[in-house]
Write a protein that holds these residues in place. Sequence first.
Motif, PDB file in Angstrom:
ATOM      1  N   TYR A   1     -11.747   3.161   5.397  1.00  0.00           N
ATOM      2  CA  TYR A   1     -10.770   2.611   4.458  1.00  0.00           C
ATOM      3  C   TYR A   1     -10.586   3.483   3.220  1.00  0.00           C
ATOM      4  N   CYS A   2     -11.513   4.435   2.974  1.00  0.00           N
ATOM      5  CA  CYS A   2     -11.413   5.265   1.768  1.00  0.00           C
ATOM      6  C   CYS A   2     -11.520   6.757   2.098  1.00  0.00           C
TER       7      CYS A   2
ATOM      8  N   PHE B   1      -6.531   6.231   4.769  1.00  0.00           N
ATOM      9  CA  PHE B   1      -7.008   4.917   4.370  1.00  0.00           C
ATOM     10  C   PHE B   1      -6.572   3.847   5.361  1.00  0.00           C
ATOM     11  N   ASP B   2      -7.186   2.681   5.267  1.00  0.00           N
ATOM     12  CA  ASP B   2      -6.728   1.528   6.033  1.00  0.00           C
ATOM     13  C   ASP B   2      -5.388   1.060   5.479  1.00  0.00           C
TER      14      ASP B   2
ATOM     15  N   ASP C   1     -14.505   2.218  -3.584  1.00  0.00           N
ATOM     16  CA  ASP C   1     -13.897   0.889  -3.654  1.00  0.00           C
ATOM     17  C   ASP C   1     -14.148   0.295  -5.029  1.00  0.00           C
TER      18      ASP C   1
ATOM     19  N   ALA D   1       0.829  -1.200   0.000  1.00  0.00           N
ATOM     20  CA  ALA D   1       0.000   0.000   0.000  1.00  0.00           C
ATOM     21  C   ALA D   1       0.867   1.255   0.000  1.00  0.00           C
TER      22      ALA D   1
ATOM     23  N   ASP E   1      -4.698  -1.709   4.385  1.00  0.00           N
ATOM     24  CA  ASP E   1      -4.892  -2.660   3.282  1.00  0.00           C
ATOM     25  C   ASP E   1      -5.697  -2.042   2.141  1.00  0.00           C
ATOM     26  N   THR E   2      -5.631  -0.726   2.012  1.00  0.00           N
ATOM     27  CA  THR E   2      -6.278  -0.018   0.910  1.00  0.00           C
ATOM     28  C   THR E   2      -5.223   0.323  -0.136  1.00  0.00           C
TER      29      THR E   2
ATOM     30  N   VAL F   1     -10.068   3.234  -5.199  1.00  0.00           N
ATOM     31  CA  VAL F   1      -9.149   2.433  -4.396  1.00  0.00           C
ATOM     32  C   VAL F   1      -9.596   0.982  -4.502  1.00  0.00           C
ATOM     33  N   HIS F   2      -8.726   0.094  -4.079  1.00  0.00           N
ATOM     34  CA  HIS F   2      -9.112  -1.316  -3.945  1.00  0.00           C
ATOM     35  C   HIS F   2      -8.847  -1.732  -2.504  1.00  0.00           C
ATOM     36  N   HIS F   3      -9.920  -2.059  -1.787  1.00  0.00           N
ATOM     37  CA  HIS F   3      -9.806  -2.445  -0.381  1.00  0.00           C
ATOM     38  C   HIS F   3      -9.702  -3.956  -0.303  1.00  0.00           C
TER      39      HIS F   3
ATOM     40  N   GLU G   1      -9.233  -5.825   2.403  1.00  0.00           N
ATOM     41  CA  GLU G   1      -9.785  -6.390   3.630  1.00  0.00           C
ATOM     42  C   GLU G   1      -8.947  -7.576   4.090  1.00  0.00           C
TER      43      GLU G   1
END
Length: 372
Positions: free
Chosen positions: A227-228, A101-102, A134, A25, A104-105, A274-276, A278
Amino acid sequence: MSNEGLPSWTWCIATYNRHDVLERACALALAQTVPPKEIVITDASPEWEPGRARIDRVIGLAVDAGVPTPRLSYEKASKASLPAQRNESIGRSESDILIMFDDDTLMFPDTAERLLEVYARDTQGVVQGVSAKDSPAVPVDPDWTPWASGGTTPAGSAASGASGPSANGAAFESVPKRSRHPVVRAVRSALRADERFVPYDPSPSAHEIPASLNGIELRSWQTAAGYCLSVRREAALREPFEARLKGYSPGEDSDATYRLTRHGPLLHRPDARVHHIEAPGARFGMFRRTALGALNPLLLHRVHSTDRAFSERENRSLLRRRLLIELAKDAQNLDWRFQRSRGIGFALRHVGEIMHADDTELDAVFERFQSI
């Protein structure tokens, strides 16, 4: 889109035991068309120093590839709590805009630029935050990373439950989510299953999107997922995350972002992608996860509600609907311990106790219900 006039930004991250995916990330954050001025990470991992070393390495690779050197602040968290870690990172940041963001984002190359454009064109400075969308697509790794050219891959991508990048650098694909049965969809619709947040105010603030933002596809939202999320630093300092929440803290992002809307609009930009992933982290059993997901909003209503009678009534109604939904889920999953429905039932039994707690008891009430 021109980069001129865009505000500076910080990649502002809380992390816990996910150094592999954090490394990836971070590389994608550094590969933005507008790179971050600084990277601020608060790590609650018991072994946090290796994470710092890996981020140092990624920054070194990026700088060698021509990316401007960002300021790095990578510190051990004083408390293993997502909201508390977010607040620590905010406090150490210096940029005007925080992309929170998280860990893992994964960002697409122009994600930051599209978010920053909204703030730059908000000439009156009323926009509190802007969220990204997402996407099922997955960003391509920067070609200066070793895992994009057949070298060692950051295993966190594979550990996420998706297939990791292959040795030749091909981007992984997320596991598609299972579609719901038509009957399940009908029941969820009848019970308004997607309505999970009760506002703290009987008449929530409504904000128009500033005219200076005409021409950008934007939506005004009441809450946003962490997360976003990006925010103005001054707004995040004014409305901090609830640090009394511990560890796994469902609802912490809805709480903080709703409070932001009391001051101005919270916007969503669908073309900022973004692509989360998780990625899996430390999680509790299903009973505790479900119970905390119901208890935390009650605790936060007790602190922030402007009409506690309204909050108590609406939350009871919500939890009764959710009890039916979770019973159906338990039956569908053949969980004869009924962990989900017992979790909701536990919260439902304590609505009155939480909502009528005295101000002097709040810390003890948080401690009790965070420790179930």
